[in-house]
Design a protein around this motif. Structure first.
Motif, PDB file in Angstrom:
ATOM      1  N   HIS A 245      71.785 -37.295  18.515  1.00 49.53           N
ATOM      2  CA  HIS A 245      70.921 -36.549  17.511  1.00 49.53           C
ATOM      3  C   HIS A 245      70.144 -37.598  16.746  1.00 49.53           C
ATOM      4  O   HIS A 245      68.956 -37.165  16.284  1.00 49.53           O
ATOM      5  N   ASP A 246      70.386 -38.786  16.863  1.00 46.46           N
ATOM      6  CA  ASP A 246      69.497 -39.883  16.346  1.00 46.46           C
ATOM      7  C   ASP A 246      68.926 -40.602  17.086  1.00 46.46           C
ATOM      8  O   ASP A 246      68.437 -42.023  16.624  1.00 46.46           O
ATOM      9  N   LYS A 249      65.739 -43.190  16.281  1.00 48.64           N
ATOM     10  CA  LYS A 249      65.985 -44.283  15.474  1.00 48.64           C
ATOM     11  C   LYS A 249      65.650 -45.383  16.261  1.00 48.64           C
ATOM     12  O   LYS A 249      65.435 -46.575  15.494  1.00 48.64           O
ATOM     13  N   HIS A 274      62.430 -40.307  12.410  1.00 46.59           N
ATOM     14  CA  HIS A 274      63.484 -40.200  13.591  1.00 46.59           C
ATOM     15  C   HIS A 274      63.705 -38.955  14.188  1.00 46.59           C
ATOM     16  O   HIS A 274      63.876 -38.780  15.450  1.00 46.59           O
ATOM     17  N   HIS A 300      68.205 -31.849  12.300  1.00 49.95           N
ATOM     18  CA  HIS A 300      69.550 -32.426  11.645  1.00 49.95           C
ATOM     19  C   HIS A 300      69.610 -32.669  10.399  1.00 49.95           C
ATOM     20  O   HIS A 300      70.458 -32.865   9.822  1.00 49.95           O
ATOM     21  N   HIS A 301      68.349 -32.901   9.644  1.00 52.45           N
ATOM     22  CA  HIS A 301      68.287 -33.054   8.302  1.00 52.45           C
ATOM     23  C   HIS A 301      67.702 -31.946   7.516  1.00 52.45           C
ATOM     24  O   HIS A 301      66.984 -32.406   6.433  1.00 52.45           O
ATOM     25  N   ASP A 332      77.149 -35.584  10.365  1.00 57.75           N
ATOM     26  CA  ASP A 332      76.488 -36.753   9.998  1.00 57.75           C
ATOM     27  C   ASP A 332      76.907 -37.029   8.412  1.00 57.75           C
ATOM     28  O   ASP A 332      77.025 -38.243   8.262  1.00 57.75           O
TER      29      ASP A 332
HETATM   30 FE   LIG Z   1      69.391 -38.575  11.646  1.00 56.02          FE
END
Ligand SMILES: [Fe+2]
Ligand SMILES: [Fe+2]
Length: 461
Positions: A245-246, A249, A274, A300-301, A332
């Motif tokens: 998911h990240d 980044k 990201h 996801h945010h 998360d």
């Molecule tokens: Fe994230």
């Protein structure tokens, strides 16, 4: 070492009757995914049911010193080649009895979990390293295969990494640990949610009641057509999405990502990219357009409910977010809050669960089921962890259900000289001084090693 096979239905019956089994041989499915580790002491039928669901009707078995099948009284059950078996009363389970046996099971699971965790860490390190080196390319099939192996393990054992608590984590590796933790917590929630929610839907379909399905689907179809349970391969893609998911980044500079002080609005805008920008670009570059992956990376945010102030991007209404994206976000938040970072201490995990529940329950239909699954699977008091009771005594958690604990110090934190009896806290009144003191953090046996009586001390490897 004699190798044999035993019919899985026979083993299920033995375990249902209170028995136990340790195979002594790893059990794999046709795809080479590990379904059961040779050293695990199986005392619940779930892992055997999972093996059966994989089309395996009998499992290999070795007669080495650690393996065996035992009845409820600890007597060995011996199998003949034709599948018949008899009980030998004299030969007891080689492990220690009662509490000590449970403690050694917990330690064994910790050992296996540590190995699995370390494999997962190698996998995510490799992916993120490849992306950094090539400017975005990575081998998706390799990650997918690693995550499938991990998901098989996480499906047999309920949230096994909760056994590790945070004792093996160093916060320099935050992004690696975070990716694995979100995948582990997310997988536990998806598995639990899938079971809970499917039976809920089925019961409503049977009674033909109308439901608000807007949280599940964006279509106007009837519930029967609009909802389906996640299938095994879908879960594997969903969990790969949690794992990755990240990934975006990697494109954010370390100075911003790990900045100890307060970040500026411009820096925050850069971090936000990201997900919907860098993450999506990496997926596009690798021609990955599987929605389980793209939705998770991109949203996801995103706001989880209408009116939520923070959250990005804003191009999708909360009720249009798929359930797995919401699960990713909860996992998360939980992991970020319970982890120590360069700019903050870890929060007490019980307060975090309570906060999350308070903030998100009743916000929409589906969130209640996700939160229910979250609380069920998070393992607030993991077996093998240390808690404080309200009277100041310290206790070792023997089973997270209950929880069942053994007090091992007095109220002044001096180790008890006599072994105390295990205490089932579900049977103790909620205002009793023997309940867990939630204002104090859960500890690991390593942190309180000197206070532990010998029968609870972790064995040195
Ligand atoms: Fe994230
Ligand atoms: Fe994250």
């Amino acid at each position: 070492m004699v190798k044999n096979t035993i019919a899985i239905d026979v083993l299920i019956k033995i375990i249902e009757d209170g028995g136990k089994v340790t195979t002594g041989i790893d059990v794999y499915n046709e795809q080479g995914i590990l379904l059961l580790d040779k050293n695990v002491v199986v005392n619940i039928i779930k892992p055997l049911e999972v093996i059966k669901e994989n089309g395996i009707v009998s499992i290999p078995f070795s007669s080495n010193t650690n393996s065996g099948v035992w009845d409820v009284n600890g007597n060995s059950i011996i199998f003949d080649k034709d599948g018949s078996f008899k009980t030998i009363e004299q030969k007891k389970h080689p492990a220690l009895s009662g509490i000590e046996k449970r403690v050694s099971e917990i330690q064994e699971l910790k050992k296996i979990s540590t190995e699995k965790y370390s494999n997962a860490k190698d996998s995510i390190k490799k992916v993120l390293g490849e992306i950094k080196e090539t400017g975005g390319d990575f081998d998706y099939n390799e990650v997918y295969s690693d995550v499938r192996d991990l998901v098989a393990f996480l499906t047999i054992e309920d949230n096994p990494f909760s056994y590790l608590t945070k004792e093996i984590f160093s916060y320099d590796d935050y992004l690696y640990n975070h990716s694995i933790n979100v995948c582990a917590i997310g997988t536990a929630i998806v598995n639990s949610f899938n079971t809970t929610f499917s039976s809920f839907i089925n019961s409503h379909l049977n009674t033909k009641q109308e439901l608000n399905y807007s949280a599940v689907s964006t279509t106007d179809k009837k519930p029967e057509e609009a909802y389906k349970c996640f299938q095994k391969d879908e879960i594997e893609h969903i969990c790969t999405g949690f794992f990755l998911h990240d990934i975006g980044k990697v494109m954010v500079k370390d100075e911003i990502l790990n900045k100890p002080g307060k970040i500026t609005p411009a820096e925050f805008d850069e971090i936000k990219r990201h997900s919907y920008d860098y993450g999506i670009k990496i997926l596009e570059k690798n021609k990955l357009n599987n929605p389980f992956l793209t939705n998770t990376v991109q949203y996801h945010h995103a706001p989880l409910f209408r009116g939520q102030e923070r959250g990005y991007p804003l191009d999708r209404a909360p009720n249009e977010l798929p359930a797995y994206v919401k699960i990713c976000q909860l996992s998360d938040i939980y992991d970020a809050m319970t982890s120590k970072r360069c700019y903050k201490e870890a929060f007490n995990q019980i307060n975090v669960v309570t906060d999350i529940f308070r903030n998100y329950a009743k916000k929409d239909n589906i969130m209640q089921y996700i939160l229910h699954s979250f609380v069920k699977s998070i393992g607030i008091y993991p077996a093998g962890s240390i808690v404080y009771l309200r009277n100041g005594q310290m206790g070792y958690v023997l089973e997270s259900a209950g929880p069942l604990i053994i007090p091992f110090t007095d109220t002044q934190e001096k180790t008890l000289s006599d072994n105390a009896n295990p205490l089932d806290l579900s049977e103790v009144g909620s205002d009793n001084v023997l309940q867990i003191d939630n204002r104090r953090s859960i500890k690991t046996p390593r942190e309180v090693y000197d206070l532990l009586p010998s029968y609870l001390k972790p064995k040195k490897n």
